[in-house]
Design a protein around this motif. Sequence first.
Motif, PDB file in Angstrom:
ATOM      1  N   LEU A  59       0.859  -1.184   0.000  1.00  0.00           N
ATOM      2  CA  LEU A  59       0.000   0.000   0.000  1.00  0.00           C
ATOM      3  C   LEU A  59       0.896   1.235   0.000  1.00  0.00           C
ATOM      4  N   ALA A  60       0.792   2.046  -1.057  1.00  0.00           N
ATOM      5  CA  ALA A  60       1.660   3.208  -1.192  1.00  0.00           C
ATOM      6  C   ALA A  60       0.842   4.481  -1.036  1.00  0.00           C
ATOM      7  N   GLY A  61       1.071   5.208   0.069  1.00  0.00           N
ATOM      8  CA  GLY A  61       0.336   6.446   0.329  1.00  0.00           C
ATOM      9  C   GLY A  61       0.566   7.481  -0.757  1.00  0.00           C
ATOM     10  N   HIS A  62       1.848   7.750  -1.016  1.00  0.00           N
ATOM     11  CA  HIS A  62       2.236   8.686  -2.083  1.00  0.00           C
ATOM     12  C   HIS A  62       3.256   7.943  -2.941  1.00  0.00           C
ATOM     13  N   LEU A  63       2.954   7.787  -4.212  1.00  0.00           N
ATOM     14  CA  LEU A  63       3.834   6.998  -5.078  1.00  0.00           C
ATOM     15  C   LEU A  63       4.446   7.859  -6.172  1.00  0.00           C
ATOM     16  N   LEU A  64       5.792   7.924  -6.151  1.00  0.00           N
ATOM     17  CA  LEU A  64       6.521   8.518  -7.281  1.00  0.00           C
ATOM     18  C   LEU A  64       7.127   7.328  -8.026  1.00  0.00           C
ATOM     19  N   ASP A  65       6.479   6.934  -9.119  1.00  0.00           N
ATOM     20  CA  ASP A  65       6.952   5.705  -9.786  1.00  0.00           C
ATOM     21  C   ASP A  65       8.125   5.960 -10.722  1.00  0.00           C
ATOM     22  N   ALA A  66       8.441   7.249 -10.934  1.00  0.00           N
ATOM     23  CA  ALA A  66       9.584   7.684 -11.759  1.00  0.00           C
ATOM     24  C   ALA A  66       9.410   7.413 -13.253  1.00  0.00           C
ATOM     25  N   THR A  67       8.202   7.047 -13.682  1.00  0.00           N
ATOM     26  CA  THR A  67       7.944   7.005 -15.134  1.00  0.00           C
ATOM     27  C   THR A  67       7.671   8.426 -15.629  1.00  0.00           C
ATOM     28  N   ASN A  68       7.277   9.311 -14.693  1.00  0.00           N
ATOM     29  CA  ASN A  68       7.124  10.739 -14.992  1.00  0.00           C
ATOM     30  C   ASN A  68       7.361  11.492 -13.681  1.00  0.00           C
ATOM     31  N   ASP A  69       7.108  12.800 -13.681  1.00  0.00           N
ATOM     32  CA  ASP A  69       7.455  13.614 -12.505  1.00  0.00           C
ATOM     33  C   ASP A  69       6.348  13.690 -11.453  1.00  0.00           C
ATOM     34  N   SER A  70       5.211  13.048 -11.712  1.00  0.00           N
ATOM     35  CA  SER A  70       4.070  13.278 -10.814  1.00  0.00           C
ATOM     36  C   SER A  70       3.985  12.236  -9.699  1.00  0.00           C
ATOM     37  N   VAL A  71       3.264  12.619  -8.644  1.00  0.00           N
ATOM     38  CA  VAL A  71       3.050  11.725  -7.499  1.00  0.00           C
ATOM     39  C   VAL A  71       1.584  11.296  -7.506  1.00  0.00           C
ATOM     40  N   GLN A  72       1.356   9.994  -7.360  1.00  0.00           N
ATOM     41  CA  GLN A  72      -0.011   9.470  -7.303  1.00  0.00           C
ATOM     42  C   GLN A  72      -0.343   9.107  -5.860  1.00  0.00           C
ATOM     43  N   GLN A  73      -1.601   9.311  -5.464  1.00  0.00           N
ATOM     44  CA  GLN A  73      -2.001   9.071  -4.078  1.00  0.00           C
ATOM     45  C   GLN A  73      -2.743   7.739  -3.955  1.00  0.00           C
ATOM     46  N   THR A  74      -2.530   7.073  -2.829  1.00  0.00           N
ATOM     47  CA  THR A  74      -3.285   5.876  -2.441  1.00  0.00           C
ATOM     48  C   THR A  74      -3.270   4.809  -3.546  1.00  0.00           C
ATOM     49  N   MET A  75      -2.095   4.257  -3.747  1.00  0.00           N
ATOM     50  CA  MET A  75      -1.898   3.249  -4.790  1.00  0.00           C
ATOM     51  C   MET A  75      -1.596   1.885  -4.156  1.00  0.00           C
ATOM     52  N   VAL A  76      -1.753   0.844  -4.952  1.00  0.00           N
ATOM     53  CA  VAL A  76      -1.369  -0.499  -4.510  1.00  0.00           C
ATOM     54  C   VAL A  76      -0.411  -1.092  -5.545  1.00  0.00           C
ATOM     55  N   ILE A  77       0.737  -1.560  -5.054  1.00  0.00           N
ATOM     56  CA  ILE A  77       1.705  -2.243  -5.924  1.00  0.00           C
ATOM     57  C   ILE A  77       1.575  -3.739  -5.629  1.00  0.00           C
ATOM     58  N   LYS A  80       3.749  -7.029 -10.456  1.00  0.00           N
ATOM     59  CA  LYS A  80       2.730  -7.559 -11.364  1.00  0.00           C
ATOM     60  C   LYS A  80       1.796  -6.445 -11.831  1.00  0.00           C
ATOM     61  N   ALA A  81       1.484  -5.528 -10.916  1.00  0.00           N
ATOM     62  CA  ALA A  81       0.560  -4.453 -11.284  1.00  0.00           C
ATOM     63  C   ALA A  81       0.749  -3.262 -10.361  1.00  0.00           C
ATOM     64  N   VAL A  82       0.420  -2.082 -10.886  1.00  0.00           N
ATOM     65  CA  VAL A  82       0.390  -0.863 -10.083  1.00  0.00           C
ATOM     66  C   VAL A  82      -0.945  -0.197 -10.384  1.00  0.00           C
ATOM     67  N   ALA A  83      -1.768   0.012  -9.350  1.00  0.00           N
ATOM     68  CA  ALA A  83      -3.107   0.563  -9.608  1.00  0.00           C
ATOM     69  C   ALA A  83      -3.602   1.351  -8.412  1.00  0.00           C
ATOM     70  N   SER A  84      -4.600   2.163  -8.670  1.00  0.00           N
ATOM     71  CA  SER A  84      -5.241   2.923  -7.601  1.00  0.00           C
ATOM     72  C   SER A  84      -5.911   1.953  -6.631  1.00  0.00           C
ATOM     73  N   ALA A  85      -5.794   2.245  -5.327  1.00  0.00           N
ATOM     74  CA  ALA A  85      -6.337   1.338  -4.307  1.00  0.00           C
ATOM     75  C   ALA A  85      -7.826   1.064  -4.548  1.00  0.00           C
ATOM     76  N   ALA A  86      -8.536   2.066  -5.107  1.00  0.00           N
ATOM     77  CA  ALA A  86      -9.976   1.913  -5.353  1.00  0.00           C
ATOM     78  C   ALA A  86     -10.263   0.766  -6.324  1.00  0.00           C
ATOM     79  N   ASN A  87      -9.264   0.435  -7.154  1.00  0.00           N
ATOM     80  CA  ASN A  87      -9.501  -0.581  -8.190  1.00  0.00           C
ATOM     81  C   ASN A  87      -8.874  -1.938  -7.880  1.00  0.00           C
TER      82      ASN A  87
END
Length: 452
Positions: free
Chosen positions: A45-63, A71-78
């Motif tokens: 569970l990643a609260g703030h994710l900088l995946d380094a594919t671009n400069d932006s930070v995504q919130q509430t993600m699951v790796i 295997k996958a990186v997606a929003s926790a909602a999904n």
Amino acid sequence: MKPSVGLWLLALLLHTAASAQTPGTNPFGAAPQVAPLPPKTTYVLAGHLLDATNDSVQQTMVITVEGERIKAVASAANVKIPAGANVIDLSHYSVLPGLIDCHTHLSARADRYNEIYKFKDTPFDHAFGAVVNARKTLEAGFTSVRDVGSPPFLAVDLRKNINEGLIPGPRIVASGPGISITGGHGDLNNFSPQTRVSMFPDERNFQIADGVDQIRHVVRAQVKYGVDVIKIHSTGGVLSRGDSPGAPQFTLEELKAAAETAHMAGRKIAAHAHGTEGIKNAILAGIDSVEHASLIDDEGIRLAKEHGTYLVMDIYNDDYILNEAPKVGLPQENIDKEKMVGQLQRQNFEKAVKAGVKMAFGTDAGVYPHGDNARQFYYMVKFGMTPVQAIRAATSNAADLIGRSADVGTIESGKYADIIAVHADPLTDVRSLEHVDFVMKGGTVYKDSRHE
Ligand SMILES: [Zn+2]
């Protein structure tokens, strides 16, 4: 042997093996059907994710990590996490790809600079140090390094032992000793001509080469013993004796031969270069990265952009060399040379950043203590980078330079699960990277000091 004969032999062997197994003698009855264990799945569970594919930070993600890879990186909602699943909760953390240092010397020690150790240390002493330093580097959040200069072929063996799981450490892109001219940055200078330190006199320690033929030979010999990358000294150095950091040490023709031979063998090549002319020679020779690049001028910056050459500028260690190393025996000659290049290197870093030259993170760890690698981020930001630029220099861009973009450098499906976490936001305080609380490499957790 012709293929048909080979196949025939194989068939015969299989037949013999099959008939040796008498049915009914297996105490378990029929031959057991052993299904391979499914790879372990972990949800991070990643609260703030900088995946380094671009400069932006995504919130509430699951790796989702399966075995060694993402295997996958997606929003926790999904993401539907099954009950009882293995979950690592980094929801209060900033999560980033494992960091990459493109310029380390894992076998080098920064706690003693007295020259006597050049004669006292055995290859085993170097290796024991490297084992300790590999772990410190990994626990500091650096899951990959390009190790550019150690006794032959320590980095290759270190890579092997880490990959086999015998010792903890980062993934290693290994070089041999840095290739040097006679009397150059990689040679042992200013002692009596009767003094020799060489394990392999015939090969001049796989290090000293003069002229195109010897250079081709030493590059090929290093490849023969398993290096991933070639390191060559294009100019003099700061921490060697009797040479000048500003002076070129190989001709353009010699550097071209080195680059051509390395590339022919499918290896990249890095050039140590402080001096203005030696930097340009390295770029014009087709070398993939210029290390230090301290005295690069406007023309050098233009050439680096034009050729797509990476600069790997170690702008933290000046602090250590001037303040700490003299206390542990660094000779005055080396202190004087650092004073000549250290501040200019930081100013030239700023110019190169402004010009948009490709930059990868590299620190010369071993000159200063291993594990302090992330201290360089502060200086990269102080001298012109945004925090996210500095982070990408140590992730996606570094992976590109070391030729490992398919495996590391970003948090994406298919890459190795090399994941770190820090408590404070590194985009507002880049120094938070000096305190990494969580380190996963290839799906295995190597450090976990999570706190609220
Ligand atoms: Zn170095």
